[in-house]
Design an enzyme around this catalytic site. Sequence first.
Site, short mmCIF file in Angstrom:
data_model
loop_
_atom_site.label_atom_id
_atom_site.label_comp_id
_atom_site.label_asym_id
_atom_site.label_seq_id
_atom_site.Cartn_x
_atom_site.Cartn_y
_atom_site.Cartn_z
N TYR A 53 0.85 -1.20 0.00
CA TYR A 53 0.00 0.00 0.00
C TYR A 53 0.88 1.24 0.00
O TYR A 53 1.87 1.29 0.75
CB TYR A 53 -0.90 0.04 1.24
CG TYR A 53 -2.34 -0.25 0.89
CD1 TYR A 53 -2.99 0.53 -0.05
CD2 TYR A 53 -3.03 -1.31 1.48
CE1 TYR A 53 -4.30 0.26 -0.40
CE2 TYR A 53 -4.34 -1.58 1.14
CZ TYR A 53 -4.98 -0.79 0.19
OH TYR A 53 -6.26 -1.05 -0.17
N GLU A 55 -0.55 4.81 -0.54
CA GLU A 55 -1.35 6.01 -0.79
C GLU A 55 -0.52 7.26 -0.53
O GLU A 55 0.26 7.32 0.41
CB GLU A 55 -2.59 6.04 0.11
CG GLU A 55 -3.76 5.32 -0.54
CD GLU A 55 -4.46 4.38 0.39
OE1 GLU A 55 -3.74 3.63 1.08
OE2 GLU A 55 -5.71 4.40 0.42
N ASP A 198 -5.29 14.11 -25.16
CA ASP A 198 -5.32 12.70 -24.77
C ASP A 198 -4.60 11.94 -25.88
O ASP A 198 -5.14 11.73 -26.97
CB ASP A 198 -6.77 12.23 -24.63
CG ASP A 198 -6.87 10.76 -24.26
OD1 ASP A 198 -5.85 10.04 -24.40
OD2 ASP A 198 -7.95 10.31 -23.86
N THR A 224 -2.77 6.43 -22.04
CA THR A 224 -2.67 5.09 -21.50
C THR A 224 -1.24 4.63 -21.77
O THR A 224 -0.53 5.24 -22.57
CB THR A 224 -3.65 4.11 -22.17
OG1 THR A 224 -3.48 4.22 -23.57
CG2 THR A 224 -5.08 4.39 -21.79
N LYS A 227 -1.01 1.00 -25.18
CA LYS A 227 -1.33 0.96 -26.62
C LYS A 227 -0.01 1.03 -27.41
O LYS A 227 0.82 0.15 -27.23
CB LYS A 227 -2.31 2.07 -26.96
CG LYS A 227 -3.65 1.93 -26.21
CD LYS A 227 -4.67 2.93 -26.69
CE LYS A 227 -6.02 2.72 -26.04
NZ LYS A 227 -6.19 3.48 -24.79
N ARG A 233 -1.07 -2.24 -18.76
CA ARG A 233 -2.38 -1.57 -18.82
C ARG A 233 -2.44 -0.50 -17.73
O ARG A 233 -2.34 -0.82 -16.54
CB ARG A 233 -3.43 -2.66 -18.58
CG ARG A 233 -4.83 -2.33 -18.94
CD ARG A 233 -5.59 -3.61 -19.19
NE ARG A 233 -5.21 -4.14 -20.49
CZ ARG A 233 -5.68 -3.67 -21.64
NH1 ARG A 233 -6.57 -2.72 -21.66
NH2 ARG A 233 -5.26 -4.18 -22.78
#
Length: 413
Positions: A53, A55, A198, A224, A227, A233
């Site tokens: 974790y 955060e 984008d 992203t 691609k 991903r």
Amino acid sequence: MNLEHIKKTDPVVAEQIELELKRQQETIELIASENCTSLAVMEAAGSVLTNKYAEGKPHKRYYNGCEHIDVIEEICQKRACELFGMDHANVQPHSGAQANMAVFMATMKPGDRVLSMDLSNGGHLSHGSPVNFSGMYFDVKSYGINEYGEIDYEDVRKMALEHKPKLIICGASNYSKIIDFKKFREIADEVGALLLADIAHIAGLVAAGLHPSPAPYCDFVTTTTHKSLRGPRGGIIMCKEEYAQAIDKAVFPGMQGGPLEHIIAAKAVALLEASKPEFKDYAAQIIKNAKALAQGLMDEGLDIVGGMTENHLMTLDLRKTGKTGKDMANVLEVVGITANKNTVPNDPQSPFVTSGIRLGTPAVTTRGFKEEDMTEVAKIIAGAIYASDNEQALKNLRERSMKLCKKHPLYAE
Ligand code: DSN
């Protein structure tokens, strides 16, 4: 690919992973948004970092034990900024849609106005589609493409002047021409709007210097990583320094909880790979392959929206064949080619049926396909469309696609 442990623990899932590997090895992947990432990227994505974790931001975490995670996340941020020439990067978004969502949250209040490309003309769900958060909570005005498959910048300007958006989005999930980021900046400046690019689809081409960079012109750049960039991903947001804090707050605590640090490590590996000279060669070949595929399809008498592509993708317009995108994408699957149905401009069919098929070359280029292979792929596609009811013809075409797959093995190590 080593599945030693999962085979013992969960043979059902292991079997499906093996079958999926076989499917990828034995089919020609033309979904424009997919790619075949490196084993190095997959090792990072499958590492012990999934246990942690973290955060918060590097050195400002809500959990202890983040000393190695911090190093990795900082490296990833630095590599993203260097590769794309932006001031600040937040590498925590789980996806491109969430990256866009964070920009909306950082820049606008519900009800504020955004100008973006219409989904059926090649935009993206998260740019303002009525069925997405972006269209539900914001006032969306959309521009499209003209009969040549191009953005009409004068039309965008007129819309901007009329509607005075707070945010303009450029970038698409199905656009085959070069995007003129400078023109978008001029329009944004004229109406005092913020500008988001984008670049999810073209990130690999931008990284390789084969598509103009949005960096000099845009306040925000989202992408992203899976691609044309060929990473795991996930998503990344980059921005000018003045928006860094707002973006970081929008990602966490605004939208997300714990970042996926194993994926962030994999993003870092992919960004390093994308900075190498070999990646430039790869990206150049993606474009050569797309042009060879488009030319091959047109030589077979098929129409491409906007004619010759300038990037990694194109949309086959099936209207004159009388066939639909839905049916032909299924027929292509029978001959060993994976692609997705897609609307064409002014499509008479519904978005679920469509009159088009989107085709892209990042994944086959990773496998080593060259122009002559793409010409053969074009012949297989045309053959399947013209002989879609002829079982024997489809069988013969399947043999030809398998031959190409064997010529360019995938994950053979
Ligand atoms: N689903 C992606 C694509 O196929 O282009 C966009 O997010």
